[in-house]
Design an enzyme around this catalytic site. Structure first.
Site, mmCIF file in Angstrom:
data_model
loop_
_atom_site.group_PDB
_atom_site.id
_atom_site.type_symbol
_atom_site.label_atom_id
_atom_site.label_comp_id
_atom_site.label_asym_id
_atom_site.label_seq_id
_atom_site.Cartn_x
_atom_site.Cartn_y
_atom_site.Cartn_z
ATOM 1 N N CYS A 2 1.077 -1.452 -0.062
ATOM 2 C CA CYS A 2 -0.269 0.243 0.150
ATOM 3 C C CYS A 2 0.662 1.089 0.254
ATOM 4 C CB CYS A 2 -0.877 -0.182 1.375
ATOM 5 S SG CYS A 2 -1.953 -1.255 1.841
ATOM 6 N N ARG A 27 1.780 1.138 -6.119
ATOM 7 C CA ARG A 27 2.456 0.068 -4.710
ATOM 8 C C ARG A 27 1.071 -0.693 -4.171
ATOM 9 N NH1 ARG A 27 5.078 0.411 0.261
ATOM 10 N NH2 ARG A 27 7.265 1.319 -0.537
ATOM 11 N N TRP A 74 -3.627 -1.663 -1.146
ATOM 12 C CA TRP A 74 -3.761 -3.614 -1.738
ATOM 13 C C TRP A 74 -3.727 -4.397 -0.821
ATOM 14 C CZ3 TRP A 74 -0.473 -7.872 -0.261
ATOM 15 C CH2 TRP A 74 -0.431 -8.884 -1.616
ATOM 16 N N ASN A 100 0.099 1.550 6.467
ATOM 17 C CA ASN A 100 0.416 -0.259 5.254
ATOM 18 C C ASN A 100 1.101 -1.434 6.996
ATOM 19 O OD1 ASN A 100 0.372 1.569 3.170
ATOM 20 N ND2 ASN A 100 2.916 1.952 3.234
ATOM 21 N N GLY A 101 1.205 -2.743 6.763
ATOM 22 C CA GLY A 101 2.063 -3.730 6.835
ATOM 23 C C GLY A 101 0.641 -4.371 7.292
ATOM 24 N N GLU A 488 12.633 -16.355 -16.104
ATOM 25 C CA GLU A 488 11.986 -14.483 -16.072
ATOM 26 C C GLU A 488 10.649 -14.572 -16.785
ATOM 27 O OE1 GLU A 488 12.199 -11.770 -13.638
ATOM 28 O OE2 GLU A 488 12.039 -10.404 -15.274
ATOM 29 N N LYS A 492 7.213 -12.791 -16.491
ATOM 30 C CA LYS A 492 6.739 -11.486 -17.321
ATOM 31 C C LYS A 492 5.436 -11.765 -17.217
ATOM 32 C CE LYS A 492 8.634 -9.593 -15.709
ATOM 33 N NZ LYS A 492 10.021 -8.797 -14.610
ATOM 34 N N GLU A 495 3.067 -12.671 -15.326
ATOM 35 C CA GLU A 495 1.972 -11.665 -14.184
ATOM 36 C C GLU A 495 1.605 -10.401 -15.343
ATOM 37 O OE1 GLU A 495 5.133 -10.105 -11.928
ATOM 38 O OE2 GLU A 495 6.665 -9.719 -13.649
ATOM 39 N N HIS A 511 10.658 -34.844 -18.462
ATOM 40 C CA HIS A 511 10.388 -35.245 -17.561
ATOM 41 C C HIS A 511 9.067 -34.777 -16.866
ATOM 42 C CE1 HIS A 511 14.490 -37.068 -17.843
ATOM 43 N NE2 HIS A 511 14.356 -36.103 -17.609
ATOM 44 N N LYS A 610 4.422 -3.543 -6.308
ATOM 45 C CA LYS A 610 5.168 -2.849 -7.265
ATOM 46 C C LYS A 610 6.392 -3.435 -5.707
ATOM 47 C CE LYS A 610 8.557 -2.011 -9.771
ATOM 48 N NZ LYS A 610 8.889 -2.301 -10.798
HETATM 49 C C1 G6P Z 1 7.406 -8.243 -6.025
HETATM 50 C C2 G6P Z 1 7.669 -7.440 -7.795
HETATM 51 C C3 G6P Z 1 8.625 -7.819 -8.766
HETATM 52 C C4 G6P Z 1 9.748 -7.618 -7.989
HETATM 53 C C5 G6P Z 1 9.531 -8.307 -6.266
HETATM 54 C C6 G6P Z 1 10.709 -8.297 -5.737
HETATM 55 O O1 G6P Z 1 6.872 -9.179 -6.383
HETATM 56 O O2 G6P Z 1 6.132 -7.922 -8.342
HETATM 57 O O3 G6P Z 1 8.573 -7.795 -9.743
HETATM 58 O O4 G6P Z 1 11.055 -8.455 -8.416
HETATM 59 O O5 G6P Z 1 8.557 -7.678 -5.584
HETATM 60 O O6 G6P Z 1 11.174 -6.981 -5.231
HETATM 61 P P1 G6P Z 1 11.986 -6.034 -5.065
HETATM 62 O O7 G6P Z 1 11.863 -5.259 -5.622
HETATM 63 O O8 G6P Z 1 12.866 -6.321 -4.000
HETATM 64 O O9 G6P Z 1 13.182 -6.706 -6.486
#
Ligand code: G6P
Length: 615
Positions: A2, A27, A74, A100-101, A488, A492, A495, A511, A610
Site C-alpha cells: 500500500c 504500490r 493493496w 501499511n503493514g 523470467e 513476465k 504477471e 521429465h 511493485k
Molecule cells: C514484487 C514485484 C516484482 C519484484 C519483487 C521483488 O513481487 O512485483 O517485480 O521482482 O517484488 O522486489 P524487489 O524490490 O525486492 O526487487
C-alpha cells in the site's frame, strides 16, 4: 504494497495528497482514500477502485484543509470494499489513520476494544490500530501538550506486527504523527510544509530533502517543527538526506506505458550501472560502496545470493556468472525460505541480497538474519536510502532510475549487468588474467549499444505477438544461464497477460512438461549459446514432433533451420557475459505486446504490487 501520503503545511492538502497517491499507485491499486482536517472537522472520501476514480469522484473544494492523510491500498486483511479502504476513523471520530503493514495480534486487541464498547465497521487490522490510539488518547491527560503523540506511542507498545502509519486527530489540527516498524516511511521537508510518505516518488515533485525513519521511530510534525523520537522517548536528531531523482524520470512522456518506457530505457540504465566503475587499467571493475576489502573478498569461500521475484531470477543468473568467471561456489535462496530454513552456512560466506525497491520485507528479513549470524552482507539495490541499502554492510547501487511499471524490466537487466561486473571483479581477485579482464571490460562497455539494437526488435515482436496473443498456456525453455531467463520470461508473461506460462530447463522438459505440449501450447526456446546449439536443436525437435508452435530466440550469426521453427527472433551476437541481458529483451517485449494486445493493464496487473512490504 500500500502507499501512504500525508501533508501538513500552508497549502490545500487534498490536491497534494492526490498527486502523491497517483505517483504511488504502483504500490497498490484496489482502493484509495483521503482524510482532511479543517476547523476541527474530519472530511473523508474513500473509493473502491483506482486513484484516478477517487480523484474523479472527489470535489477537492469540499475537502478543504491544510492537514491530511491518504492511502492507496493493496488488500491484506479484508476484501476490496469501501469500508476496508483507508483512512480509517476511530469509533469516537477523533482519530484517523492510514496504515501499511500487518498487525498480527489484531484479533486480541480487537476483542479487548470491543469489551470497552468499541464497534468496528471494517474487517481490517488497521481500524483496530486506529481505535487503539483513540483508546489511549482518551486516557492521556487532557492538558498534556504531547497528548496525541503519547497516545500513538503507547499504542505501539501493544502492537505486534509491521506498520508504517500516518495519523491525525480532530483535537490537534496542527499535528501529523507518523511511525514505522518494518514498513517504510519518510518525511519530506518542503517550504513551510512537511510530507509523510511510504516512498520518495510520492513527494519528489515538492521536495528532495527527506528524513528516512528507522524501525522503532516516531515523528511528530507540528507547528512547523519536526520532532523525531524512538518508541522509548529518546529524542533523535533528524538526518536530512538529498534525493537525486529527476522528476521527469518518473513520468510517462511519449510512451503508452511505463513498462515500454522502461524497456527502452535499459541502455541508459546499463550506462549508469557502469559509470566510474572500471579500474584505471581497464581490466577489472571497482565499486565504491562495498565496504569489504579485496583481502576480505579473497577469503570468501562461498556466496549466498538471496532475493524475491524477478530479483531472484537475477540471483540465478548471478550464480552462473560468478561461478564461471570467479570460480566461487554460489548458492541461491528465496529470501522467504532462507529466513525460516536455518541453513548452515560456511563461516566464510558472503551474503548478497538483491532488491530493486530495497524494501521487500522477506529480503530485508533475510538480510537481518544473515547479519544476526555474523555474515558480511552486501546489497544490490536501486533505491538510494532504502531500508536494505541502509542496513546492509555495503553494496552496489543500480542507478537505474525509478521503475514504475509493476513488472520489473530495466531494474532486472541492470542487476544482471552489475552481477557481470561483480563476477569480473571477483574473478580478477582470483584467477582471471589481465588480458581476459581487458576483453571482459571491453565487452561490458558494448552492452548499451547492443541493447539499443535489440529493442529495435519491438516491431517484429509485435507482429509475432499478434499470432500468439490468444494462447492460454505456454512453455519457456532455456539451458544454463538461459534457464533463469526462461523463468523470467514466463513470470513476465503470466504477471501481465494472465496466460499460464512455465519456465523450464530445456532438457528437463522430457521429465514432465512434455505431457502438456500440443498444438495449443506454444514453446519459446532461448537457443542463443553456440556451444550447446545442437542440444537445443534436439529439444526443439521433441517439441515440434508433438505439434507445438516454436518461437526461437537465437543469435544473428546462428539462425535455426526454418522448417524447425515457426517464428525466430534474432538477437545480436555478444560476449557470453552479456547474453542474459540481451536475451531478456525479447522476453520483455513479447510479454508487453501480448498483454497489451489482450487489453490488459500492463503497468498495474491485477493482484500485484511493485513493492511487497508484508510477509
Ligand atoms: C514484487 C514485484 C516484482 C519484484 C519483487 C521483488 O513481487 O512485483 O517485480 O521482482 O517484488 O522486489 P524487489 O524490490 O525486492 O526487487
Amino acid at each position: 504494497m500500500c502507499g501512504i501520503v500525508g501533508y501538513i503545511g500552508k497549502r490545500e492538502a487534498s490536491p497534494i495528497l492526490l498527486e502523491g497517491l497517483k505517483r504511488l499507485e504502483y504500490r497498490g491499486y484496489d482502493s484509495a482514500g483521503v482524510a482532511v482536517l479543517a476547523d476541527g472537522a474530519l472530511k473523508l472520501k474513500k473509493y473502491k477502485g483506482r486513484v484516478t476514480d477517487l480523484a474523479r469522484n472527489l470535489n477537492t473544494a469540499s475537502l478543504s484543509g491544510s492537514l491530511g492523510i491518504s492511502h492507496t491500498r493493496w488488500a491484506t486483511h479484508g476484501a476490496v470494499t469501501e469500508a476496508n479502504a483507508h483512512p480509517h476513523v476511530s469509533h469516537d471520530g477523533k482519530i484517523s489513520l492510514v496504515h501499511n503493514g500487518v498487525i498480527e495480534n489484531y484479533l486480541a486487541v480487537k476483542k479487548f476494544l470491543e469489551s470497552t464498547g468499541v464497534e468496528f465497521y471494517s474487517e481490517t487490522d488497521s481500524e483496530v490500530f486506529c481505535n487503539l490510539i483513540a483508546y489511549h488518547y482518551k486516557k492521556e491527560a487532557e492538558d498534556s501538550p504531547t497528548r496525541f503523540l503519547d497516545s500513538v506511542r503507547r499504542s505501539l507498545r501493544h502492537i505486534d506486527g509491521t506498520y508504517g502509519i500516518a495519523v491525525i486527530s480532530t483535537d490537534c489540527p496542527d499535528e501529523l504523527v507518523g511511525a514505522r516498524k518494518g514498513s517504510p516511511l519518510i518525511v519530506g521537508i518542503g517550504k513551510d510544509e512537511y510530507l509523510l510518505a511510504s516512498d520518495v516518488s510520492a513527494i519528489i515533485s515538492r521536495t528532495s530533502n527527506v528524513v528516512y525513519l528507522n524501525d522503532g521511530e516516531i515523528v511528530s510534525l507540528k507547528d512547523g517543527e519536526l520532532n523525531l523520537l524512538t518508541n522509548d522517548e529518546e529524542i533523535l536528531t533528524p538526518e536530512i538526506k538529498q534525493i537525486d531523482w529527476d522528476i521527469a524520470e518518473s513520468e510517462l512522456g511519449d510512451y503508452e506505458h511505463f513498462m515500454l518506457k522502461e524497456i527502452f530505457e535499459q541502455s541508459g540504465a546499463l550506462e549508469n550501472a557502469m559509470r566510474g566503475r572500471f579500474s584505471d587499467d581497464k581490466s577489472s571493475a571497482k565499486f565504491g560502496g562495498l565496504n569489504v576489502s579485496a583481502q576480505e573478498l579473497r577469503q570468501i569461500d562461498r556466496i549466498l545470493l538471496c532475493a524475491c521475484g524477478t530479483a531472484w531470477h537475477a540471483c540465478l543468473v548471478g550464480e552462473y556468472l560468478i561461478e564461471r568467471y570467479a570460480r566461487i561456489p554460489v548458492e541461491v535462496e528465496y529470501a522467504s525460505e532462507f529466513r525460516y530454513r536455518n541453513a548452515p552456512l560456511d563461516k566464510n560466506t558472503l551474503v548478497i541480497v538483491i532488491s530493486q525497491s530495497g524494501e521487500t520485507i522477506d529480503t530485508l528479513a533475510a538480510l537481518r538474519e544473515s547479519k544476526r549470524k555474523g555474515y558480511k552482507t552486501l546489497a544490490i539495490n536501486n533505491s538510494v536510502g532504502s531500508t536494505i541499502a541502509r542496513e546492509s554492510d555495503g553494496g552496489i547501487y543500480q542507478h537505474a532510475g525509478p521503475e514504475i511499471g509493476v513488472a520489473s524490466t530495466k531494474a532486472f537487466t541492470s542487476q544482471l549487468h552489475i552481477l557481470s561486473m561483480l563476477a569480473l571483479y571477483l574473478g580478477r581477485l582470483r584467477d582471471m588474467s589481465f588480458q581476459e579482464g581487458r576483453e571482459y571490460v571491453e565487452a561490458l562497455k558494448k552492452a548499451p549499444a547492443l541493447v539499443t539494437e535489440t529493442v529495435k526488435l519491438s516491431g517484429k515482436i509485435l507482429e509475432i505477438s499478434k499470432k500468439y496473443k490468444d494462447m492460454e498456456d505456454c512453455l519457456f525453455l532455456g539451458r544454463q544461464d538461459m534457464f533463469p531467463i526462461a523463468l523470467e520470461g514466463a513470470l513476465k508473461l503470466k504477471e501481465i497477460s494472465y496466460i499460464h506460462a512455465e519456465g523450464y530447463p530445456a532438457a528437463e522438459m522430457k521429465h514432465g512438461p512434455i505431457a502438456l505440449i500440443n498444438e495449443k501450447c506454444p514453446v519459446i526456446v532461448i537457443a542463443a549459446q553456440p556451444d550447446i546449439h545442437a542440444k537445443l536443436l534436439s529439444n526443439i525437435q521433441e517439441v515440434k514432433a508433438r505439434g507445438a508452435p516454436v518461437i526461437a530466440v537465437t543469435n544473428e550469426s546462428n539462425p535455426l533451420p526454418e522448417n524447425l521453427v515457426d517464428d525466430q527472433i534474432l538477437i545480436p551476437d555478444c560476449h557470453r557475459a552479456l547474453l542474459p541481458v540481451i536475451a531478456s529483451i525479447p522476453m520483455q517485449l513479447l510479454s508487453y505486446h501480448i498483454a497489451n494486445l489482450r487489453g490488459c493493464d500492463v503497468d498495474k496487473p491485477r493482484n500485484l504490487a511493485k513493492s511487497v512490504t508484508v510477509e
